[in-house]
Each structure stands twice: as C-alpha cells, then as structure tokens.
Enzyme design. Sequence first.
Site, mmCIF file in Angstrom:
data_model
loop_
_atom_site.group_PDB
_atom_site.id
_atom_site.type_symbol
_atom_site.label_atom_id
_atom_site.label_comp_id
_atom_site.label_asym_id
_atom_site.label_seq_id
_atom_site.Cartn_x
_atom_site.Cartn_y
_atom_site.Cartn_z
ATOM 1 N N SER A 142 -7.020 -6.080 -6.070
ATOM 2 C CA SER A 142 -8.125 -6.713 -5.352
ATOM 3 C C SER A 142 -9.397 -6.638 -6.183
ATOM 4 O O SER A 142 -9.500 -5.825 -7.115
ATOM 5 C CB SER A 142 -8.356 -6.013 -4.006
ATOM 6 O OG SER A 142 -9.016 -4.784 -4.212
ATOM 7 N N ASN A 144 1.295 3.422 -2.865
ATOM 8 C CA ASN A 144 1.860 3.846 -4.162
ATOM 9 C C ASN A 144 1.351 5.238 -4.557
ATOM 10 O O ASN A 144 2.112 6.074 -5.051
ATOM 11 C CB ASN A 144 1.457 2.866 -5.271
ATOM 12 C CG ASN A 144 2.033 1.493 -5.076
ATOM 13 O OD1 ASN A 144 2.958 1.307 -4.286
ATOM 14 N ND2 ASN A 144 1.504 0.510 -5.786
ATOM 15 N N ARG A 150 -11.609 1.854 -9.098
ATOM 16 C CA ARG A 150 -10.699 2.983 -9.397
ATOM 17 C C ARG A 150 -10.953 3.515 -10.816
ATOM 18 O O ARG A 150 -11.550 2.820 -11.638
ATOM 19 C CB ARG A 150 -9.253 2.506 -9.262
ATOM 20 C CG ARG A 150 -8.958 2.131 -7.824
ATOM 21 C CD ARG A 150 -7.518 1.759 -7.608
ATOM 22 N NE ARG A 150 -7.336 1.499 -6.189
ATOM 23 C CZ ARG A 150 -6.241 1.766 -5.492
ATOM 24 N NH1 ARG A 150 -5.194 2.278 -6.084
ATOM 25 N NH2 ARG A 150 -6.173 1.508 -4.211
ATOM 26 N N ASP A 164 0.837 -1.208 0.000
ATOM 27 C CA ASP A 164 0.000 0.000 0.000
ATOM 28 C C ASP A 164 0.874 1.262 0.000
ATOM 29 O O ASP A 164 1.990 1.255 0.511
ATOM 30 C CB ASP A 164 -0.891 -0.041 1.252
ATOM 31 C CG ASP A 164 -2.088 0.873 1.123
ATOM 32 O OD1 ASP A 164 -2.290 1.468 0.045
ATOM 33 O OD2 ASP A 164 -2.836 1.000 2.110
ATOM 34 N N ASN A 188 -10.572 -3.208 -6.387
ATOM 35 C CA ASN A 188 -9.786 -2.192 -7.123
ATOM 36 C C ASN A 188 -10.413 -1.799 -8.472
ATOM 37 O O ASN A 188 -10.024 -0.802 -9.067
ATOM 38 C CB ASN A 188 -8.336 -2.655 -7.339
ATOM 39 C CG ASN A 188 -7.492 -2.603 -6.089
ATOM 40 O OD1 ASN A 188 -6.532 -3.353 -5.928
ATOM 41 N ND2 ASN A 188 -7.816 -1.717 -5.159
ATOM 42 N N ARG A 237 -5.339 -2.565 8.344
ATOM 43 C CA ARG A 237 -6.510 -3.418 8.097
ATOM 44 C C ARG A 237 -6.127 -4.476 7.073
ATOM 45 O O ARG A 237 -5.097 -4.364 6.402
ATOM 46 C CB ARG A 237 -7.708 -2.585 7.634
ATOM 47 C CG ARG A 237 -7.426 -1.722 6.429
ATOM 48 C CD ARG A 237 -8.631 -0.900 5.990
ATOM 49 N NE ARG A 237 -8.221 0.054 4.970
ATOM 50 C CZ ARG A 237 -7.868 1.312 5.212
ATOM 51 N NH1 ARG A 237 -7.900 1.784 6.440
ATOM 52 N NH2 ARG A 237 -7.469 2.098 4.237
ATOM 53 N N ARG A 273 -0.549 9.134 -10.057
ATOM 54 C CA ARG A 273 -0.621 7.943 -9.193
ATOM 55 C C ARG A 273 0.055 6.726 -9.828
ATOM 56 O O ARG A 273 0.711 5.938 -9.155
ATOM 57 C CB ARG A 273 -2.089 7.588 -8.906
ATOM 58 C CG ARG A 273 -2.817 8.572 -8.030
ATOM 59 C CD ARG A 273 -4.281 8.145 -7.847
ATOM 60 N NE ARG A 273 -4.393 6.780 -7.375
ATOM 61 C CZ ARG A 273 -4.231 6.414 -6.103
ATOM 62 N NH1 ARG A 273 -3.980 7.327 -5.187
ATOM 63 N NH2 ARG A 273 -4.328 5.155 -5.759
#
Length: 257
Positions: free
Chosen positions: A83, A40, A89, A38, A86, A211, A51
């Site tokens: 995931s 990035n 996005r 996590d 994801n 988490r 991003r």
Amino acid sequence: MYSLWKRFVKKDASSDVASRIQHIKKSNVPQHIAIIMDGNGRWAKKRALPRVAGHHEGMKTVRKITKISNELGIKTLTVYAFSTENWKRPKSEVDFLMKLPQEFLGTFLPELIAENVRVEMMGDLSLIPSHTQKAVKQAMEDTKNNDGMILNFALNYGSRGEIVTAVNSIIHDSKNGIIKEDVSEEMVSSYLMTKHLPDPDLLIRTSGEKRLSNFMLWQSAYTELWFTDVLWPDFSGEHLLQAVEEYQKRSRRFGGV
Ligand code: FPP
C-alpha cells in the site's frame, strides 16, 4: 506410523479441495475477489523468524490461491501486495517487499502463462524501484494476450489517492472540453485504475483485522466482506472455498429488497 498418517491426511486434504471445487455452484462464483493479505509478520513472529520470512511464505500463498481461484472460474483476483502507507515500514522490510514481485514472477510466470493467467497491476508504478517495474511490466507484456483469469497486483496502491487522481483528471478534462456532462458515478468509475474491471464481489481479509485499510474504497461499496483469523501464509484452498461457499449463501440486494 505417524508420518504415514500425516501423508494420508495431507493427500486427503488436497484431494478434498479438488473435489469440492468440482461441486461448487459455478453459476454463482464471485467474478472478482479482492484480498487484503494480512498477518505475515505475526506468522513469522510465532515461529521466531524475521518478519520478511512471513512475506516470503505469503508470496507462496499468492501462487496457491491464484491457481485455485483460476480453477474455480474466478475472472479477476486482486491482491494487495503493497500500500502507499507501507513505505512507513523499516527500509529493510520495504526493500524485501519490493523484491518479491520479481521473485514471484521469475519463479511462477511460466506456470501463469501455461494457465492462461493475465498479470496486471494497479498503483503508482513510477515510485517503485526500477527492477520491480521491469519485472511487472515484462510479466504484463508476456501475458497480455492471455484471456483467462486476471491476477491484478495492487502495488503502491492507495484508494484515496486513486480517487483524488481521478477527480483531478475529471476537472482537467472538463476544463478542456473533453467532458461536457455533469459528473456521474459511472464517470468516476471510468477514471479509476479499475476502469476495465467489475467491482469486487467478495473481499477477503486475513489475520483477524476488520478494516479496509485504504483498499478499493469506491469499488467495494456493495462488496461482500469475509474476515478470517487465519494468517495469510496459512491461508489455503480450503479457506478460499469456505469464503466462496459463504458468499454463495448471502443475499445480495444492492440496496433493494
Ligand atoms: C501485511 O502483513 C502484508 C503486507 C503488507 C505485504 C503483503 C505481501 C505479500 C503477501 C507478499 C506477496 C507479494 C507478491 C508480489 C506475490 P503484515 O506484515 O502487516 O502482517 P502483521 O500485521 O502480522 O505484521
């Protein structure tokens, strides 16, 4: 003078990692490490970059950490590359993420083969673009006889979905007489995508979030968790060694005393 000093520090840091690998207690390295990579996006934002630049840098970190994990004697490294959530996005980011396995394997597969790494994946491959499927399937085929570390990509993976699929398969097999006994924990494990793998001993999540985000929920019942504020593109061999050293200090009782 400054650049000379920088070069010295850099060289010293990598040789330090190499010597620390030598000194790590090999009898107690985690057999299976799972990583939630996590940060990035935040890494890119800090540098005023898009991003996707963070994801690209994160891809290089995967290579670095694979190499060091292999040198440490870790048997399986599972990385959460995409995931089932994801897909929410922006399309441009999803498209970029879906091209990364191809770029990663196109660039690094010869090195992975030379290092005896076996590439595997877990997740629903049928829903990912055909160019990504092709690259992953080819890498799995090309490395299927390697008996060194398994590099397991979680790609379009979600743990709840995995468990639901397992439950439906168990119901199906019970109805058809393939299963005659009551459902047991071992049976559920044997219907998951990780049926051939041990549960993770150590789960690392970078970027300060604490988490599991639908990652290996069943498999991590007794996994040691290690969190770091370091963003994934900045995660180094040094950080991996810190995690492993911390893991070696923990007393794993699995509910016993
Ligand atoms: C989470 O960071 C990261 C992802 C959803 C993608 C992880 C993918 C990689 C590290 C690339 C590696 C892929 C291959 C195939 C080698 P984030 O974007 O949610 O970060 P943020 O929370 O800072 O926005």
